[in-house]
Scaffold this active site. Sequence first.
Site, PDB file in Angstrom:
ATOM      1  CE  LYS A   1       1.545  44.081 -14.278  1.00 28.11           C
ATOM      2  NZ  LYS A   1       1.276  43.369 -13.010  1.00 28.11           N
TER       3      LYS A   1
ATOM      4  NE  ARG B   1      -7.034  31.086 -17.425  1.00 32.33           N
ATOM      5  CZ  ARG B   1      -5.768  31.314 -17.125  1.00 32.33           C
ATOM      6  NH1 ARG B   1      -5.092  32.250 -17.749  1.00 32.33           N
ATOM      7  NH2 ARG B   1      -5.151  30.609 -16.195  1.00 32.33           N
TER       8      ARG B   1
ATOM      9  CG  PHE C   1      -2.917  41.131 -10.432  1.00 26.39           C
ATOM     10  CD1 PHE C   1      -1.819  40.323 -10.690  1.00 26.39           C
ATOM     11  CD2 PHE C   1      -4.184  40.572 -10.524  1.00 26.39           C
ATOM     12  CE1 PHE C   1      -1.976  38.984 -11.016  1.00 26.39           C
ATOM     13  CE2 PHE C   1      -4.362  39.232 -10.848  1.00 26.39           C
ATOM     14  CZ  PHE C   1      -3.251  38.442 -11.094  1.00 26.39           C
ATOM     15  CB  VAL C   2      -4.283  43.724 -15.770  1.00 27.71           C
ATOM     16  CG1 VAL C   2      -3.957  45.186 -15.529  1.00 27.71           C
ATOM     17  CG2 VAL C   2      -3.076  43.009 -16.392  1.00 27.71           C
TER      18      VAL C   2
ATOM     19  CD  GLU D   1       4.093  35.411 -21.251  1.00 28.24           C
ATOM     20  OE1 GLU D   1       3.100  34.693 -21.476  1.00 28.24           O
ATOM     21  OE2 GLU D   1       4.868  35.204 -20.300  1.00 28.24           O
ATOM     22  CG  ASP D   2      -0.243  36.366 -20.226  1.00 25.54           C
ATOM     23  OD1 ASP D   2       0.999  36.314 -20.135  1.00 25.54           O
ATOM     24  OD2 ASP D   2      -1.000  35.875 -19.362  1.00 25.54           O
TER      25      ASP D   2
ATOM     26  CG  ASP E   1      -5.393  33.232 -14.090  1.00 25.87           C
ATOM     27  OD1 ASP E   1      -4.311  33.713 -14.491  1.00 25.87           O
ATOM     28  OD2 ASP E   1      -5.454  32.400 -13.165  1.00 25.87           O
TER      29      ASP E   1
ATOM     30  CE  LYS F   1      -4.811  26.328 -17.359  1.00 26.18           C
ATOM     31  NZ  LYS F   1      -5.799  26.187 -16.275  1.00 26.18           N
ATOM     32  N   GLY F   2      -2.488  32.145 -20.465  1.00 29.28           N
ATOM     33  CA  GLY F   2      -2.826  33.555 -20.673  1.00 29.28           C
ATOM     34  C   GLY F   2      -2.842  34.011 -22.124  1.00 29.28           C
TER      35      GLY F   2
ATOM     36  CG  ASP G   1       4.746  41.504 -13.471  1.00 30.21           C
ATOM     37  OD1 ASP G   1       5.292  42.575 -13.209  1.00 30.21           O
ATOM     38  OD2 ASP G   1       3.912  40.979 -12.706  1.00 30.21           O
TER      39      ASP G   1
HETATM   40  P1  5GP Z   1       6.825  37.426 -15.042  1.00 24.57           P
HETATM   41  O1  5GP Z   1       7.636  36.173 -14.974  1.00 24.57           O
HETATM   42  O2  5GP Z   1       7.236  38.354 -16.157  1.00 24.57           O
HETATM   43  O3  5GP Z   1       6.815  38.136 -13.703  1.00 24.57           O
HETATM   44  O4  5GP Z   1       5.316  37.037 -15.244  1.00 24.57           O
HETATM   45  C1  5GP Z   1       4.858  36.372 -16.345  1.00 24.57           C
HETATM   46  C2  5GP Z   1       3.545  35.684 -16.079  1.00 24.57           C
HETATM   47  O5  5GP Z   1       2.961  36.069 -14.835  1.00 24.57           O
HETATM   48  C3  5GP Z   1       2.544  36.062 -17.115  1.00 24.57           C
HETATM   49  O6  5GP Z   1       2.591  35.162 -18.195  1.00 24.57           O
HETATM   50  C4  5GP Z   1       1.224  35.994 -16.368  1.00 24.57           C
HETATM   51  O7  5GP Z   1       0.713  34.690 -16.436  1.00 24.57           O
HETATM   52  C5  5GP Z   1       1.585  36.307 -14.939  1.00 24.57           C
HETATM   53  N1  5GP Z   1       1.322  37.727 -14.621  1.00 24.57           N
HETATM   54  C6  5GP Z   1       2.206  38.726 -14.454  1.00 24.57           C
HETATM   55  N2  5GP Z   1       1.600  39.895 -14.186  1.00 24.57           N
HETATM   56  C7  5GP Z   1       0.266  39.632 -14.205  1.00 24.57           C
HETATM   57  C8  5GP Z   1      -0.909  40.452 -14.026  1.00 24.57           C
HETATM   58  O8  5GP Z   1      -0.905  41.665 -13.821  1.00 24.57           O
HETATM   59  N3  5GP Z   1      -2.094  39.789 -14.124  1.00 24.57           N
HETATM   60  C9  5GP Z   1      -2.202  38.455 -14.360  1.00 24.57           C
HETATM   61  N4  5GP Z   1      -3.428  37.939 -14.423  1.00 24.57           N
HETATM   62  N5  5GP Z   1      -1.130  37.666 -14.540  1.00 24.57           N
HETATM   63  C10 5GP Z   1       0.105  38.260 -14.463  1.00 24.57           C
END
Ligand code: 5GP
Length: 176
Positions: free
Chosen positions: A129, A163, A150-151, A97-98, A157, A42-43, A101
Amino acid sequence: MHEDVEEVLISEKELQERIKKLSRGISEEYKGRCVTLVGVLKGCVLFLSDLLKQLKIETNVDFMMLSSYAGAQSTGVVRTILDLKQNIEGRDVLIIEDIVDSGLTMNYMLKNLKTRGPKSLEICTLLDKPSCRKARVPIKYAGFVIPDKFVVGYGLDYNELYRNLPYIGVLKRSAL
Ligand code: 5GP
């Protein structure tokens, strides 16, 4: 500022200015073509809607919902919860994508969508990130590179809260 937020990392004004620039670049790159924007729920919701309003090209919008997070912790295992409604074969696809990470979600998504035969497949993320990366992902458009924090806010969220904040912020320890 919300009482649970310790620091505003990216202000509403900075977000809007950067999104305007991103949309100009995307409109230029895809000029004369129709781009299918695949929002990752949902991000992506606020980012996608602000970006969409600024695009000067023909667009198609679809969504996917994936899961790997529980609270502030990634489980590392990505699952599809909601799939696309449209066929993307032969289409120019831009994933919206939001945040990237670890990169595991985008890595899964790229592999998954590539099997459907899109003409092109690129990633546009609001936040990057890079210090947390576990899988290499080719990001074509990134709004902001941020440190390992963590943002929340602007679609992102913590346990489904925050959100609606119009900025990107870091939560106080007491709120986590
Ligand atoms: P990844 O698979 O790259 O580790 O993470 C992707 C998803 O994890 C993002 O779409 C998001 O929903 C969540 N996510 C990763 N880092 C953060 C963060 O710092 N804050 C929040 N709220 N969600 C995160």
